[in-house]
Write a protein that holds these residues in place. Structure first.
Motif, mmCIF file in Angstrom:
data_model
loop_
_atom_site.group_PDB
_atom_site.id
_atom_site.type_symbol
_atom_site.label_atom_id
_atom_site.label_comp_id
_atom_site.label_asym_id
_atom_site.label_seq_id
_atom_site.Cartn_x
_atom_site.Cartn_y
_atom_site.Cartn_z
ATOM 1 N N VAL A 60 -12.079 55.181 0.507
ATOM 2 C CA VAL A 60 -10.803 54.472 0.382
ATOM 3 C C VAL A 60 -10.293 54.017 1.744
ATOM 4 C CG1 VAL A 60 -8.377 54.768 -0.260
ATOM 5 C CG2 VAL A 60 -10.168 55.559 -1.787
ATOM 6 N N CYS A 61 -10.378 54.869 2.751
ATOM 7 C CA CYS A 61 -9.926 54.488 4.093
ATOM 8 C C CYS A 61 -10.781 53.369 4.669
ATOM 9 C CB CYS A 61 -9.940 55.697 5.023
ATOM 10 S SG CYS A 61 -8.633 56.878 4.697
ATOM 11 N N THR A 62 -12.092 53.426 4.454
ATOM 12 C CA THR A 62 -12.977 52.369 4.939
ATOM 13 C C THR A 62 -12.685 51.047 4.232
ATOM 14 O OG1 THR A 62 -14.668 54.007 5.425
ATOM 15 C CG2 THR A 62 -15.381 51.723 5.290
ATOM 16 N N ALA A 63 -12.493 51.103 2.929
ATOM 17 C CA ALA A 63 -12.186 49.873 2.186
ATOM 18 C C ALA A 63 -10.848 49.283 2.609
ATOM 19 C CB ALA A 63 -12.193 50.160 0.689
ATOM 20 N N SER A 64 -9.846 50.125 2.802
ATOM 21 C CA SER A 64 -8.536 49.605 3.208
ATOM 22 C C SER A 64 -8.575 49.061 4.631
ATOM 23 C CB SER A 64 -7.456 50.665 3.046
ATOM 24 O OG SER A 64 -7.723 51.769 3.878
ATOM 25 N N CYS A 65 -9.302 49.708 5.523
ATOM 26 C CA CYS A 65 -9.434 49.182 6.881
ATOM 27 C C CYS A 65 -10.197 47.861 6.888
ATOM 28 C CB CYS A 65 -10.128 50.191 7.794
ATOM 29 S SG CYS A 65 -9.104 51.597 8.222
ATOM 30 N N LEU A 68 -13.558 52.961 14.169
ATOM 31 C CA LEU A 68 -12.759 54.100 14.623
ATOM 32 C C LEU A 68 -11.546 54.356 13.737
ATOM 33 C CD1 LEU A 68 -12.895 53.582 18.467
ATOM 34 C CD2 LEU A 68 -13.915 55.432 17.150
ATOM 35 N N THR A 69 -10.889 53.312 13.320
ATOM 36 C CA THR A 69 -9.710 53.496 12.471
ATOM 37 C C THR A 69 -10.090 54.078 11.117
ATOM 38 O OG1 THR A 69 -8.610 51.655 13.583
ATOM 39 C CG2 THR A 69 -7.715 52.334 11.474
ATOM 40 N N SER A 70 -11.168 53.587 10.535
ATOM 41 C CA SER A 70 -11.558 54.123 9.227
ATOM 42 C C SER A 70 -12.015 55.569 9.340
ATOM 43 C CB SER A 70 -12.644 53.258 8.595
ATOM 44 O OG SER A 70 -13.809 53.257 9.382
ATOM 45 N N LEU A 71 -12.787 55.911 10.359
ATOM 46 C CA LEU A 71 -13.249 57.290 10.513
ATOM 47 C C LEU A 71 -12.113 58.244 10.894
ATOM 48 C CD1 LEU A 71 -16.674 56.795 12.310
ATOM 49 C CD2 LEU A 71 -16.254 57.399 9.939
ATOM 50 N N ALA A 72 -11.252 57.814 11.819
ATOM 51 C CA ALA A 72 -10.157 58.686 12.244
ATOM 52 C C ALA A 72 -9.131 58.881 11.133
ATOM 53 C CB ALA A 72 -9.477 58.111 13.483
ATOM 54 N N SER A 73 -8.841 57.832 10.396
ATOM 55 C CA SER A 73 -7.862 57.994 9.318
ATOM 56 C C SER A 73 -8.404 58.859 8.192
ATOM 57 C CB SER A 73 -7.410 56.628 8.793
ATOM 58 O OG SER A 73 -8.493 55.929 8.224
ATOM 59 N N PHE A 102 -10.302 45.691 4.446
ATOM 60 C CA PHE A 102 -9.402 44.676 3.913
ATOM 61 C C PHE A 102 -8.390 44.233 4.966
ATOM 62 C CE2 PHE A 102 -5.410 43.576 1.783
ATOM 63 C CZ PHE A 102 -5.840 42.474 1.042
ATOM 64 N N LEU A 103 -7.807 45.194 5.691
ATOM 65 C CA LEU A 103 -6.807 44.848 6.695
ATOM 66 C C LEU A 103 -7.396 44.112 7.889
ATOM 67 C CD1 LEU A 103 -4.672 48.096 6.666
ATOM 68 C CD2 LEU A 103 -3.995 45.848 5.824
ATOM 69 N N MET A 104 -8.634 44.438 8.274
ATOM 70 C CA MET A 104 -9.235 43.837 9.457
ATOM 71 C C MET A 104 -9.852 42.472 9.175
ATOM 72 S SD MET A 104 -9.026 45.797 12.231
ATOM 73 C CE MET A 104 -10.354 45.153 13.194
ATOM 74 N N TYR A 105 -10.556 42.346 8.060
ATOM 75 C CA TYR A 105 -11.378 41.168 7.862
ATOM 76 C C TYR A 105 -10.917 40.238 6.738
ATOM 77 C CZ TYR A 105 -14.589 43.573 10.959
ATOM 78 O OH TYR A 105 -15.152 44.210 12.030
ATOM 79 N N VAL A 106 -10.268 40.761 5.717
ATOM 80 C CA VAL A 106 -9.932 39.920 4.572
ATOM 81 C C VAL A 106 -8.555 39.291 4.718
ATOM 82 C CG1 VAL A 106 -9.611 39.914 2.071
ATOM 83 C CG2 VAL A 106 -11.444 41.249 3.074
ATOM 84 N N SER A 107 -7.588 40.054 5.169
ATOM 85 C CA SER A 107 -6.219 39.515 5.237
ATOM 86 C C SER A 107 -6.008 38.613 6.426
ATOM 87 C CB SER A 107 -5.204 40.665 5.291
ATOM 88 O OG SER A 107 -5.365 41.423 6.462
#
Length: 95
Positions: A83-88, A47-52, A90-95
């Motif tokens: 870009v939004c999907t990749a950043s989400c 939802l965050t990646s699609l909405a953003s 990274f924020l959700m699963y990698v960091s």
């Protein structure tokens, strides 16, 4: 109120629209996805990646008019979604 410099143009109204769309999408659709059996973390990521990406595309293309043709708008929307999907991710699963 609009703040601009040589490189950055910031509009508070656009920021409010962006965060409102993203937060409302999460508040409305996350309970629906979790009731359908989707894990909470994946639903939040989705939802965050699609909405953003949708709100950023709307603001830059419709409100500010950053496109000259439909093809350019489609390419821009695809890149923003990636870009939004990749950043989400990274924020959700990698960091």
């Amino acid at each position: 109120m609009e703040t601009s410099s040589k490189w950055i143009k910031f509009n508070y109204k656009s920021a409010i629209i962006f965060f409102t769309i993203t937060i409302l999408a999460n508040l409305i659709f996350l309970p629906i996805l979790t009731s359908l059996g989707v894990s909470r973390a994946f639903g939040l990521f989705l939802l965050t990646s699609l909405a953003s990406s949708a709100s950023l595309s709307y603001i830059l293309l419709a409100k500010h008019g950053f496109y000259k043709s439909k093809k350019q708008a489609s390419i821009f929307t695809a890149i923003v979604t990636l870009v939004c999907t990749a950043s989400c991710f990274f924020l959700m699963y990698v960091s």
